[in-house]
Design a protein around this motif. Structure first.
Motif, PDB file in Angstrom:
ATOM      1  N   UNK A 232       0.819  -1.206   0.000  1.00 21.16           N
ATOM      2  CA  UNK A 232       0.000   0.000   0.000  1.00 21.16           C
ATOM      3  C   UNK A 232       0.855   1.259   0.000  1.00 21.16           C
ATOM      4  N   UNK A 233       0.212   2.356  -0.409  1.00 22.39           N
ATOM      5  CA  UNK A 233       0.810   3.695  -0.308  1.00 22.39           C
ATOM      6  C   UNK A 233       2.192   3.793  -0.963  1.00 22.39           C
ATOM      7  N   UNK A 234       2.293   3.325  -2.170  1.00 23.09           N
ATOM      8  CA  UNK A 234       3.552   3.421  -2.902  1.00 23.09           C
ATOM      9  C   UNK A 234       3.800   4.879  -3.290  1.00 23.09           C
ATOM     10  N   UNK A 235       5.013   5.400  -3.079  1.00 21.41           N
ATOM     11  CA  UNK A 235       5.283   6.823  -3.318  1.00 21.41           C
ATOM     12  C   UNK A 235       5.237   7.206  -4.796  1.00 21.41           C
ATOM     13  N   UNK A 236       4.947   8.474  -5.051  1.00 21.75           N
ATOM     14  CA  UNK A 236       4.851   9.000  -6.409  1.00 21.75           C
ATOM     15  C   UNK A 236       6.188   8.961  -7.145  1.00 21.75           C
ATOM     16  N   UNK A 237       7.269   8.890  -6.403  1.00 22.78           N
ATOM     17  CA  UNK A 237       8.602   8.952  -7.002  1.00 22.78           C
ATOM     18  C   UNK A 237       9.008   7.684  -7.743  1.00 22.78           C
ATOM     19  N   UNK A 238       8.277   6.592  -7.559  1.00 20.55           N
ATOM     20  CA  UNK A 238       8.685   5.306  -8.114  1.00 20.55           C
ATOM     21  C   UNK A 238       8.720   5.303  -9.641  1.00 20.55           C
ATOM     22  N   UNK A 239       9.792   4.719 -10.168  1.00 22.01           N
ATOM     23  CA  UNK A 239       9.952   4.554 -11.614  1.00 22.01           C
ATOM     24  C   UNK A 239       9.856   3.086 -12.021  1.00 22.01           C
ATOM     25  N   UNK A 240      10.418   2.206 -11.178  1.00 22.50           N
ATOM     26  CA  UNK A 240      10.417   0.766 -11.483  1.00 22.50           C
ATOM     27  C   UNK A 240       9.905   0.006 -10.267  1.00 22.50           C
ATOM     28  N   UNK A 241       8.921  -0.887 -10.514  1.00 22.25           N
ATOM     29  CA  UNK A 241       8.351  -1.713  -9.442  1.00 22.25           C
ATOM     30  C   UNK A 241       8.360  -3.162  -9.907  1.00 22.25           C
ATOM     31  N   UNK A 242       9.125  -3.999  -9.233  1.00 25.69           N
ATOM     32  CA  UNK A 242       9.183  -5.423  -9.574  1.00 25.69           C
ATOM     33  C   UNK A 242       8.465  -6.238  -8.493  1.00 25.69           C
ATOM     34  N   UNK A 243       7.361  -6.875  -8.908  1.00 26.53           N
ATOM     35  CA  UNK A 243       6.575  -7.713  -7.994  1.00 26.53           C
ATOM     36  C   UNK A 243       6.300  -9.076  -8.611  1.00 26.53           C
ATOM     37  N   UNK A 244       7.061  -9.445  -9.613  1.00 27.43           N
ATOM     38  CA  UNK A 244       6.826 -10.702 -10.301  1.00 27.43           C
ATOM     39  C   UNK A 244       7.122 -11.904  -9.402  1.00 27.43           C
ATOM     40  N   UNK A 245       6.426 -12.997  -9.690  1.00 30.75           N
ATOM     41  CA  UNK A 245       6.614 -14.269  -8.988  1.00 30.75           C
ATOM     42  C   UNK A 245       6.397 -14.127  -7.473  1.00 30.75           C
ATOM     43  N   UNK A 246       5.221 -13.584  -7.150  1.00 29.66           N
ATOM     44  CA  UNK A 246       4.712 -13.588  -5.784  1.00 29.66           C
ATOM     45  C   UNK A 246       3.413 -14.385  -5.783  1.00 29.66           C
ATOM     46  N   UNK A 247       2.534 -14.084  -4.851  1.00 30.43           N
ATOM     47  CA  UNK A 247       1.228 -14.780  -4.777  1.00 30.43           C
ATOM     48  C   UNK A 247       0.091 -13.770  -4.825  1.00 30.43           C
ATOM     49  N   UNK A 248       0.265 -12.702  -5.594  1.00 28.81           N
ATOM     50  CA  UNK A 248      -0.718 -11.621  -5.682  1.00 28.81           C
ATOM     51  C   UNK A 248      -1.962 -12.103  -6.438  1.00 28.81           C
ATOM     52  N   UNK A 249      -3.116 -11.938  -5.806  1.00 27.35           N
ATOM     53  CA  UNK A 249      -4.368 -12.440  -6.394  1.00 27.35           C
ATOM     54  C   UNK A 249      -5.352 -11.336  -6.766  1.00 27.35           C
ATOM     55  N   UNK A 250      -5.111 -10.110  -6.298  1.00 25.13           N
ATOM     56  CA  UNK A 250      -6.062  -9.036  -6.616  1.00 25.13           C
ATOM     57  C   UNK A 250      -5.376  -7.681  -6.616  1.00 25.13           C
ATOM     58  N   UNK A 251      -5.996  -6.741  -7.346  1.00 26.27           N
ATOM     59  CA  UNK A 251      -5.535  -5.361  -7.424  1.00 26.27           C
ATOM     60  C   UNK A 251      -6.767  -4.465  -7.366  1.00 26.27           C
TER      61      UNK A 251
END
Length: 300
Positions: A232-251
Motif C-alpha cells: 500500500x501507499x507506494x510513493x509518487x517517485x517510483x519509476x520501477x516496481x518489480x513484484x513478479x513471482x509472488x502470490x498476488x491475487x487481486x488489485x
C-alpha cells in the motif's frame, strides 16, 4: 600466550615484512592500527586507476614497528587470512585485514562473516555480499552516519531490528536480496533504491505505511517473495516496481491510481512487473488507467 601469538604472527608474515619506510607519499593505502584509535589515510586520489589491475594491488598494515604488505591476489591474500584465523581463532580481527577498505568503501564479500564487522567511521559504502550474516541490529551502524549504500545480498538474514537504519539519514541504496526475511524493517527516508527480492516476505510483513514517506524512492524490487497483494501507499517517485513471482491475487483501483480522480496521471512509472502471479490483469482495467504503460503480466 600473547608472546606466543606475537611470535607466530611474525613468523607467518616473515616473507612479507619490510621495515617501515620513512614518511613519504606512497600511492597506496596505509592503515595505522594503534591501541586507541583507528585511522585510514589515502595518499593518492588516483589509487584505483593505478593499482586496481587485479594483480598489483597491495595493502599495507602497520603492525608494531613493521609494515606488512599483503598482495590482494586471491590465492595469497585469502590463504594468509585463513592461516591467521587458524592460528588466532579467538583474536578479534581488524576489519580492514579481513575485508578490503578503499576510499570510504568496505568490501567484505565471501569472507564467511556471521555479523556486521566494526566499520571505520568514515565508511560510506559497505559490500557484505555472500556471507553468513543472520541478523542486523541497531548497534551495527550506530556510529557510522555517513553510509550511503549497504549491500547484504546472499546472506542468511532472518531478522532486522526496527531501529537498525534509524540513524542512517544519508542512506540511498539498500540491498537485502537473497536472504530469509519474513518482514521488512523501518526504512530510512532518503532511499532511492530498495532491493529485497528472493526472500520470504508476505504482505503482513510489510506495514501499511512502509513506503509512504520514501519520497526519493525510484526503484523497488520485491519480486520472488510470498506477497498476496501489492504493498500500500507506494510513493509518487517510483519509476520501477518489480513484484513478479509472488502470490498476488487481486488489485484495486487505488493500487497504482486514484479511483476518484480520472484525470490523475502517474507519469514517473516506467515499468511494473507482475508476471508469475495468480492474477489476470485483464479483469482489472480501471487499475491502470493512470499509467502510461501497462504492467507486464497475464491478461487472460
Amino acid at each position: 600466550m600473547k608472546t606466543l601469538q606475537s611470535t607466530l604472527l611474525l613468523l607467518l608474515f616473515v616473507p612479507l615484512i619490510k621495515p617501515a619506510p620513512p614518511t613519504q607519499q606512497d600511492p597506496r593505502i596505509i592503515y595505522d592500527y594503534g591501541t586507541d584509535n583507528f585511522e585510514e589515510s589515502i595518499f593518492s586520489q588516483d589509487y584505483e586507476d593505478k593499482y586496481l589491475d587485479g594483480k598489483n594491488i597491495k595493502v599495507l598494515y602497520f603492525y608494531s614497528k613493521f609494515t606488512i604488505i599483503l598482495p590482494l591476489e586471491a590465492k595469497y591474500f585469502q590463504t594468509t587470512v585463513y592461516i591467521f584465523l587458524t592460528l588466532f581463532p579467538n583474536l578479534e580481527m581488524p576489519t580492514c585485514l579481513l575485508c578490503v577498505c578503499l576510499s570510504g568503501s568496505v568490501y567484505c564479500e565471501e569472507v564467511d562473516i556471521d555479523a556486521v564487522p566494526p566499520l571505520p567511521k568514515e565508511s560510506a559504502y559497505l559490500y557484505a555480499r555472500f556471507n553468513k550474516i543472520k541478523k542486523l541490529t541497531a548497534k551495527d551502524f550506530a556510529d557510522i552516519p555517513n553510509l550511503r549504500r549497504l549491500d547484504f545480498t546472499g546472506n542468511l538474514i532472518e531478522d532486522i531490528e526496527d531501529g537498525t537504519f534509524s540513524k542512517l539519514t544519508l542512506l540511498e541504496e539498500l540491498s537485502l536480496a537473497e536472504n530469509q526475511l519474513l518482514k521488512l524493517p523501518v526504512l530510512p527516508p532518503k532511499l532511492t533504491l530498495f532491493n529485497a527480492k528472493h526472500n520470504k516476505i508476505k504482505s503482513r510483513g510489510i506495514k501499511a505505511n512502509a513506503f509512504k514517506k520514501l519520497n526519493n524512492l525510484s526503484f523497488l524490487y520485491l519480486d520472488h517473495n510470498a506477497l498476496e497483494s501489492v504493498p500500500l501507499n507506494l510513493p509518487e517517485s517510483l519509476r520501477v516496481i518489480h513484484l513478479q513471482f509472488n502470490s498476488i491475487t487481486s488489485i484495486t483501483d487505488d493500487t497504482f491510481c486514484k479511483a476518484n480522480d480520472t484525470s490523475y496521471i502517474r507519469d514517473r512509472i516506467e515499468e511494473i512487473r507482475l508476471e508469475g502471479n495468480p492474477i489476470s490483469l485483464g479483469k482489472h482495467p480501471n487499475s491502470f488507467i493512470c499509467l502510461k504503460r501497462l504492467p507486464i503480466g497475464s491478461y487472460i
